[in-house]
Design an enzyme around this catalytic site. Structure first.
Site, PDB file in Angstrom:
ATOM      1  CB  CYS A  54      -0.968   0.003   1.186  1.00  0.00           C
ATOM      2  SG  CYS A  54      -0.189   0.408   2.764  1.00  0.00           S
ATOM      3  CB  CYS A  99       1.088  -2.904   6.469  1.00  0.00           C
ATOM      4  SG  CYS A  99       0.575  -1.240   5.973  1.00  0.00           S
ATOM      5  CB  CYS A 123      12.756 -10.720  11.524  1.00  0.00           C
ATOM      6  SG  CYS A 123      13.472 -11.895  10.385  1.00  0.00           S
TER       7      CYS A 123
HETATM    8 ZN   LIG Z   1       0.460  -1.648   3.687  1.00  0.00          ZN
END
Ligand SMILES: [Zn+2]
Length: 136
Positions: A54, A99, A123
């Site tokens: 995104c 995210c 990580c």
């Molecule tokens: Zn994203």
């Protein structure tokens, strides 16, 4: 009417069209790239790493360090951009990181390993992120 390029996909089928098969496998199916194969494992370039799905800014190169684990490692994330989820797959208690905007899989976060003063290692799969080098 052309589709809005900035609109986030709402279904996995829409993600599948937007991402490469490897990106889809890692980002949307919580896959893991093979260690030492990702394009950012040893990258030292100054810049900001964005979510490849995104575009959200996730990690600064200032927090990247050499963990020798085979994946890009960061000892901090940009505040509020990464969410943590308890992950008990593979018989291990780990903390998955995603995210915060598009819910795509990034990797895992580990604490108490002593790599840096912050004692934290995000990580991250190279295929989950994209580096935008600082100008100049
Ligand atoms: Zn994203």
């Amino acid at each position: 009417m052309s589709p809005d390029e900035n609109a986030l996909p709402r279904t996995e089928d829409e993600w599948r069209v937007r991402l490469t098969p490897e990106e889809f496998r890692v980002l949307r199916e919580a896959g893991t790239e093979r260690p030492f194969t990702g394009e950012y494992v040893d990258t030292k370039t100054a810049g900001v790493y964005h979510c490849r799905a995104c575009g959200l800014e996730l990690f600064s190169s200032d927090t990247k360090f050499d963990s020798h684990c085979g994946w890009p490692s960061f000892d901090d994330a940009i505040p509020g951009r990464v969410k943590e989820i308890q992950d008990h797959s593979l018989g291990m208690a780990r903390t998955e990181i995603r995210c915060a905007r598009c819910d795509s899989h990034l990797g895992h976060v580990f604490h108490g390993e002593g790599f840096t003063p912050k004692d934290t290692r995000h990580c991250v799969n190279s295929v989950s992120i994209r580096l935008e080098p600082n100008p100049g």
